[in-house]
Write an enzyme that holds these catalytic residues in place. Sequence first.
Site, mmCIF file in Angstrom:
data_model
loop_
_atom_site.group_PDB
_atom_site.id
_atom_site.type_symbol
_atom_site.label_atom_id
_atom_site.label_comp_id
_atom_site.label_asym_id
_atom_site.label_seq_id
_atom_site.Cartn_x
_atom_site.Cartn_y
_atom_site.Cartn_z
ATOM 1 N N HIS A 364 -3.652 60.137 52.887
ATOM 2 C CA HIS A 364 -3.113 60.058 54.248
ATOM 3 C C HIS A 364 -3.836 60.988 55.215
ATOM 4 O O HIS A 364 -3.658 60.886 56.439
ATOM 5 C CB HIS A 364 -1.622 60.389 54.235
ATOM 6 C CG HIS A 364 -0.798 59.494 55.102
ATOM 7 N ND1 HIS A 364 -1.194 59.107 56.359
ATOM 8 C CD2 HIS A 364 0.410 58.903 54.900
ATOM 9 C CE1 HIS A 364 -0.273 58.329 56.907
ATOM 10 N NE2 HIS A 364 0.706 58.173 56.032
ATOM 11 N N ARG A 365 -4.666 61.894 54.695
ATOM 12 C CA ARG A 365 -5.411 62.788 55.584
ATOM 13 C C ARG A 365 -6.569 62.075 56.274
ATOM 14 O O ARG A 365 -6.982 62.478 57.370
ATOM 15 C CB ARG A 365 -5.961 63.987 54.796
ATOM 16 C CG ARG A 365 -4.901 64.890 54.191
ATOM 17 C CD ARG A 365 -5.528 65.946 53.285
ATOM 18 N NE ARG A 365 -6.228 65.335 52.151
ATOM 19 C CZ ARG A 365 -6.888 66.032 51.224
ATOM 20 N NH1 ARG A 365 -6.936 67.364 51.315
ATOM 21 N NH2 ARG A 365 -7.489 65.407 50.220
#
Length: 393
Positions: A364-365
Amino acid sequence: MNTFTLPDLGEGLTEAEIVRWLVAEGDVIEVDQPVVEVETAKAMVEVPSPHAGRVTTRHAAEGTTLAVGAPLITVAAPAEESGSGNVLIGYGTTPGPGATRHRRPKGRTSSAASSAPAGRSARVVSPLVRRLARESGVDLSALRGTGPGGVITRQDVEAAARPVAPVPAAAGAAGERRIPLSGFRKAASAVLSRSRTEIPEATVWVDVDATALWDLRQRTEPGLLAYVARFVVAGLRRYPVLNARLDTERQEIVELDEINLGIAVQSDRGLVVPAVAGAQAMTTGMLDAAIRDVTARARRGESTAPGTFTLNNYGAFRVDGSAPIINHPQVAMLGLGRIIDRPWVVDGALTVRKIAQLSFVFDHRVCDGGTAAGFLRTVADAMEDPASALAGL
């Protein structure tokens, strides 16, 4: 005396486990002769000696894990033994009576396999299986292999080593069996633990009507996985942030031009992920051949290029879905479940279709749900209408 240390085997590996020595102390060896078989997180590797001469010391026993740079083997040069002065490798001084030159074993028999009676040889491909048999006290000559062509597998040895009737534990004591982690398992454990510790992963999934793809596969030569791989490559070219790694020190996403498509493969060593290098430049037929090649190499314990993205076909294990752990330092993985007949609504009517589940786990980064969903739909839409997708590639 020349002491050879465990070399850097590449791909960031820092240690390896001694699986089997190919020479004994006292043997005479040549330059580039394989002297030991080691296991890393990536593959089984034969390590050649950069020195010629007589082996004086093997610095580690089989089963020992050595760090890169640790002493591996000491060799006395021919001049040191004979006093004949400096000689060229392959010329001048020759081994004395009884000395062995180039003792690379043929057939790779171990103490367990060598006990086979005359006229029958144990069909064993993996040195790990031979080592497991030796450590478990299993006579390979007495086993009937369940692998392709009757090859004896790890599961065959483990089944033979398992007691038929377990001995009851002493009163008040819990029965247990301890299995040391192999070098491969320790390395895999470190990668998976790091992935779960560092990566805030998220998962999205979708059910796909793969009927048209299934029909196409029946009419053409490439395997079904090759078509899915082609659609994955198309998705990665459309969303390059998913073919990347995260540089946490510089806080940068590093997008990679080359797509090295990792294919999860179950082997005797466990789950390995060989990669098809340069997948972005391949046709479906080329991908099919390359996937078959790297899969076979992985099962032989050979290494391949490191992957930049992984395709996991867990449908081969007859399961529908999974939320796998990302293969660090990659940032995403696509999973393909089994294709089965299910009731499905088409144009308002209920019918039976070939349905598969795709699951996509991502870091998700590097992206948000919109990018992840866009990639997943790219692959899913192509699977549902493969003719149109291939025409546009």
